[in-house]
Design an enzyme around this catalytic site. Structure first.
Site, PDB file in Angstrom:
ATOM      1  N   CYS A 201       0.839  -1.196   0.000  1.00  0.00           N
ATOM      2  CA  CYS A 201       0.000   0.000   0.000  1.00  0.00           C
ATOM      3  C   CYS A 201       0.880   1.255   0.000  1.00  0.00           C
ATOM      4  CB  CYS A 201      -0.906  -0.011   1.224  1.00  0.00           C
ATOM      5  SG  CYS A 201      -1.863   1.506   1.418  1.00  0.00           S
ATOM      6  N   CYS A 204       0.168   3.216   3.514  1.00  0.00           N
ATOM      7  CA  CYS A 204       0.651   2.776   4.837  1.00  0.00           C
ATOM      8  C   CYS A 204       1.688   1.663   4.781  1.00  0.00           C
ATOM      9  CB  CYS A 204      -0.539   2.313   5.691  1.00  0.00           C
ATOM     10  SG  CYS A 204      -1.173   0.672   5.234  1.00  0.00           S
ATOM     11  N   CYS A 220      -5.316  -0.027   6.040  1.00  0.00           N
ATOM     12  CA  CYS A 220      -5.701   1.386   6.220  1.00  0.00           C
ATOM     13  C   CYS A 220      -6.957   1.764   5.447  1.00  0.00           C
ATOM     14  CB  CYS A 220      -4.553   2.315   5.830  1.00  0.00           C
ATOM     15  SG  CYS A 220      -4.275   2.452   4.050  1.00  0.00           S
ATOM     16  N   ASP A 338      21.557  -0.304 -15.915  1.00  0.00           N
ATOM     17  CA  ASP A 338      21.337  -1.512 -15.113  1.00  0.00           C
ATOM     18  C   ASP A 338      20.360  -2.425 -15.859  1.00  0.00           C
ATOM     19  OD1 ASP A 338      20.495  -3.421 -13.295  1.00  0.00           O
ATOM     20  OD2 ASP A 338      20.285  -2.016 -11.617  1.00  0.00           O
TER      21      ASP A 338
END
Length: 412
Positions: A201, A204, A220, A338
């Site tokens: 999330c 949160c 949340c 990368d």
């Protein structure tokens, strides 16, 4: 909209003229379009030039990890129904390239601007947009781009309280988190095939639950908003529930999603879905992407895929086996140096296709294909790869600079 008086000061006019001269010299020297170097020179002479050029335009900004260039083109086509449009159609999407593009559109009513994710908040500050389209966020250029959660946070802070109408994809939790700080959001259910950057999330850090097409945080309560525009198969449903057919010359589900978001943006400017979608049909290719070119008596379809999400979408639209597939990967500055992202791509989707590998990092890709139990051949050049394929269609998938290399070789 601002008044129609000339917004350009003498200094700004000098900056525009100097920028165009430098761009022309760069083109004459064979160094590309010159838009970036021209824009840099112009901004050095007048740091406020971007804001001045945008002053008399109704501006739309488009930002995302995948689909920016195509969606910008689709929106620009749709808005031409309502007036002249200036756009950075070639994809130069940082402030210098954007400044260059707008300098060429003095008579335009609309500005449709593709913006690199990292520059969105700053460009929004300078251009005072009427609309901002947010499509998706996923990992890209791992060596230099901020982690996706940080990008979402930057968007959220930069767009908090903006006057712009935000048109945002409600199927991407990171985009929803970024857009939720804005007072005026139009949610589009455009879908999300790649989910690996949004399992936690953004609000949160809890684990996201993903039943069916829905998503929510069990900790949340952060959850998918209700969309007012919905991509449904080959149609887009508008806020009144009317279904409008999407007819595109561009292939794949991802481009239908781009068209759905573009129709929602066009509606902000009063262009009806039917008119917007009909105009989008005109787009056959975008900066070489999806073009089919004849090369050594074969038909090569050129497909750009820059990151795991893009490769996943691209695999979903190629012709079935035994159509040959040529893969080319570089790791230059514009690609990101990368290549570990190759391990996030599911290459088992290419089973049954003859595969040919080239590019600066062909050996990195070869190791990845070996682990995925794919049959492939490493080639030194596009010419060699094509010669190994039978006559007919070949799907060519490349990341950014590899794609430009291929376009030069085939004369596209």
């Amino acid at each position: 909209m601002a008044g129609t008086s000339d917004p350009l000061t003498p200094r700004a006019k000098l900056a525009v003229t100097a920028g165009k001269a430098v761009a022309a010299a760069s083109r004459a020297a064979g160094r590309g379009s010159g838009s970036v170097i021209g824009g840099r020179v112009a901004l050095k002479l007048d740091p406020d030039l971007l804001a001045r050029l945008a002053q008399n335009l109704d501006v739309t900004l488009v930002s995302a990890t995948n689909g920016k260039t195509t969606t910008t083109r689709l929106i620009a086509e749709a808005l031409k129904a309502a007036g002249p449009v200036v756009s950075n159609a070639l994809g130069a999407n940082m402030p210098a390239g954007i400044t260059s593009a707008l300098a060429g559109g003095s008579e335009s009513k609309f500005g449709v601007i593709e913006v690199d994710e990292k520059y969105l908040a700053g460009v929004a500050r300078d251009t005072d947009p009427k609309c901002i389209a947010l499509l998706n966020l996923s990992r890209d250029q791992l060596d230099r781009a901020a982690e996706t959660r940080m990008l979402a946070e930057n968007w959220r802070e930069g767009l908090a309280g903006t006057k712009a109408v935000i048109v945002a994809n409600c199927d991407d939790p990171l985009v929803v988190w970024a857009a939720s700080s804005s007072p005026n959001v139009i949610w589009v259910a455009a879908g999300q095939m790649w989910k690996d950057d949004a399992w936690s999330c953004p609000s949160c850090g809890g684990v996201m639950q993903r039943p069916g097409d829905d998503w929510f945080c069990g900790e949340c309560g952060f959850r998918r908003p209700t969309p007012s525009w919905v991509l449904s198969g080959d149609h887009v449903l508008d806020p009144h529930g009317s279904a409008w057919p999407i007819h595109l010359q561009l292939p794949g589900r991802a481009n239908k999603a781009n068209a759905a978001s573009s129709a929602a943006v066009a509606a902000v400017f009063g262009v009806p879905p039917q008119v917007a979608l009909e105009r989008m049909y005109q787009v056959q290719a975008v900066a070489g992407r999806y073009d089919v070119v004849q090369f050594q008596e074969r038909d090569l379809r050129l497909l750009l895929a820059k990151n795991p999400a893009g490769w996943l979408e691209t695999f979903s639209l190629i012709d079935p086996p035994p159509t040959p597939v040529i893969l080319s990967v570089n790791a230059r500055g514009a690609d990101g140096t990368d290549t570990s992202w190759l391990w996030d791509v599911d290459y088992t989707r290419l089973t049954g296709h003859p595969i040919f590998v080239l590019g600066d990092r062909k050996l990195d890709l070869a190791v990845r294909l070996e682990v995925a139990n794919q049959h492939f051949q490493v080639c030194d050049s596009l010419d060699q790869a094509v010669q190994m394929c039978p006559p007919g269609r070949i799907e060519v998938i490349a990341n950014y600079t590899a794609f430009q290399d291929l376009r030069r070789r085939v004369g596209n």
